[in-house]
Design a protein around this motif. Structure first.
Motif, mmCIF file in Angstrom:
data_model
loop_
_atom_site.group_PDB
_atom_site.id
_atom_site.type_symbol
_atom_site.label_atom_id
_atom_site.label_comp_id
_atom_site.label_asym_id
_atom_site.label_seq_id
_atom_site.Cartn_x
_atom_site.Cartn_y
_atom_site.Cartn_z
ATOM 1 N N LEU A 1 3.500 -5.641 0.577
ATOM 2 C CA LEU A 1 2.743 -6.621 1.363
ATOM 3 C C LEU A 1 3.375 -6.818 2.739
ATOM 4 N N ARG B 1 -5.628 -12.072 0.378
ATOM 5 C CA ARG B 1 -6.450 -11.253 -0.512
ATOM 6 C C ARG B 1 -5.635 -10.125 -1.133
ATOM 7 N N MET B 2 -4.799 -9.486 -0.324
ATOM 8 C CA MET B 2 -3.956 -8.415 -0.860
ATOM 9 C C MET B 2 -2.929 -8.980 -1.836
ATOM 10 N N GLU C 1 -14.153 -7.949 5.952
ATOM 11 C CA GLU C 1 -13.540 -6.624 6.019
ATOM 12 C C GLU C 1 -14.530 -5.571 6.507
ATOM 13 N N ALA D 1 -6.233 -11.454 5.161
ATOM 14 C CA ALA D 1 -5.968 -10.139 4.575
ATOM 15 C C ALA D 1 -4.754 -10.187 3.651
ATOM 16 N N VAL D 2 -3.705 -10.890 4.089
ATOM 17 C CA VAL D 2 -2.490 -10.977 3.288
ATOM 18 C C VAL D 2 -2.750 -11.755 1.996
ATOM 19 N N VAL E 1 -2.430 -4.953 9.768
ATOM 20 C CA VAL E 1 -3.738 -5.605 9.762
ATOM 21 C C VAL E 1 -4.322 -5.769 11.172
ATOM 22 N N TYR F 1 -4.469 -9.487 -5.162
ATOM 23 C CA TYR F 1 -4.631 -8.199 -5.837
ATOM 24 C C TYR F 1 -3.295 -7.722 -6.409
ATOM 25 N N ILE F 2 -2.223 -7.851 -5.633
ATOM 26 C CA ILE F 2 -0.895 -7.424 -6.075
ATOM 27 C C ILE F 2 -0.457 -8.231 -7.289
ATOM 28 N N ARG G 1 -10.459 -10.068 -7.191
ATOM 29 C CA ARG G 1 -11.343 -9.986 -6.032
ATOM 30 C C ARG G 1 -12.332 -11.150 -6.060
ATOM 31 N N THR H 1 -16.951 -8.856 0.886
ATOM 32 C CA THR H 1 -16.190 -8.088 1.876
ATOM 33 C C THR H 1 -16.785 -8.277 3.270
ATOM 34 N N TYR I 1 2.296 -3.941 4.744
ATOM 35 C CA TYR I 1 0.859 -3.960 5.026
ATOM 36 C C TYR I 1 0.503 -4.952 6.136
#
Length: 350
Positions: free
Chosen positions: A86, A112-113, A198, A109-110, A93, A116-117, A163, A195, A89
């Protein structure tokens, strides 16, 4: 913790420097994918291996033993590696936002990621933690096989956990049902992935036969007309018909057999590792053949020009030039998008 901080700082540097370089290259959207998958992901995996060797998880878990200690240690090591990824990543962005001209903020973005992580960490912990119990190589391989199959089965329910997912309204459901029937795509229900910021226009099918769920993004619903949406759904139907995911997952599991045979002292290490690598290359070749078969299935149903137009529109929506290669990448699970488009155009010309 010093090692974790060092990896996080180095990861942030990799992401920042890599992003600066990628923005100056041609076709930067594709290059960003290569940066994340080819550099950031391996660096993240490297950090996990280092954390595992140093026993970082047991240090964070307070030295607890037994099943609880193993689970806590595994979760901590996996999550620490995920946070390193992260950190790498996040600096990329702004560059992604610039080349794609989207509104997604770095903080969004962070977050959401990170969600997911966290979900992936919990899922992988379930299979990795038992490995510390001293299982035999055969038992570990059986566990991995069960994990690979289990992930495919639970995917329709797992994806909504990591998600942002909505149930489509009646009109959207009716439209999608009509389009997927034209495309020959059989699923049990449909969900819409959020999305919008995104700007990713994707369509995927997950689940075991008998309960497959179709996921489409709201960008997909916004940017594709009925004909192009039908063509992309037909490609998914072709992937079902060609069993593309079964080819990939089954082949990867088979490719692990020689490695575990070596670990069990059944044969010499390096020849068996070489055999495993060879099986991996064969698996990816077979998977690429499946992707081509899926394109052929879609072309037969809606016409090769319609499928090619939809793929070109897909590339345009994602602000990328469809990549092309003279020789296939032996470590890619899909032919380059540009090659797929060219092949469909040739079929239309014939």
């Amino acid at each position: 913790m010093l090692v974790f901080g060092l990896f996080a700082v180095v990861g942030a540097g990799i992401g920042g420097i890599g992003s600066t370089v990628v923005q100056r290259l041609s076709n930067p959207v594709v290059r960003y994918r290569q940066l994340l998958l080819g550099i950031v992901l391996p660096f993240t995996l490297l950090s996990y291996v280092v954390f595992l060797l140093l026993g970082l998880g047991h240090l964070i878990a307070g030295g607890q033993t037994g099943v609880v200690g193993a689970v806590l240690a595994t979760f901590a090591e996996l999550l620490a590696a995920g946070l390193v990824g992260l950190a790498a990543y996040a600096p990329a962005v702004p560059g992604i936002r610039s080349v794609r001209d989207i509104k997604l903020s770095t903080s969004q973005a962070v977050i959401r990621m990170g969600r997911y992580i966290l979900g992936i960490t919990v899922l992988v912990t379930v299979v990795v933690a038992p490995l510390e119990a001293g299982l035999s190589s055969v038992a570990v391989l059986a566990l991995l096989v069960a994990f690979g199959i289990g992930v495919q089965v639970i995917a329709p329910w797992f994806i909504p956990l990591v998600r942002s997912v909505d149930t489509p309204d009646d009109q959207t459901t009716e439209t999608l049902n009509r389009l997927r029937e034209r495309a020959g795509l059989t699923v049990r229900d449909v969900r819409v992935l959020d999305t919008e910021q995104e700007g990713t226009a994707n369509v995927i099918v997950r689940g075991a036969p008998g309960y497959r769920r179709l996921f489409v993004t709201n960008t997909f619903l916004d940017v594709f007309d009925d004909e192009m949406a039908t063509a992309l759904l037909a490609v998914q139907a072709g992937r079902q018909e060609a069993r593309v995911r079964a080819r990939l997952i089954g082949g990867l599991l088979i490719a692990l057999v020689p490695v575990f045979a070596a670990l069990a002292d059944i044969g010499p290490l390096w020849p068996l590792v070489g055999a495993s690598l060879g099986l991996l290359v064969v698996t990816l070749w077979v998977t690429r053949r499946g992707v081509r078969a899926a394109d052929d299935y879609a072309a037969e149903g809606v016409g090769p020009d319609a499928v090619a137009d939809a793929l070109e529109r897909y590339a345009d929506v994602h602000d990328m030039e469809p990549p092309r290669r003279r020789l296939a990448n032996p470590f890619s699970k899909s032919p380059p998008l540009g090659n797929r488009i060219d092949r469909l155009r040739e079929q239309a010309g014939e």
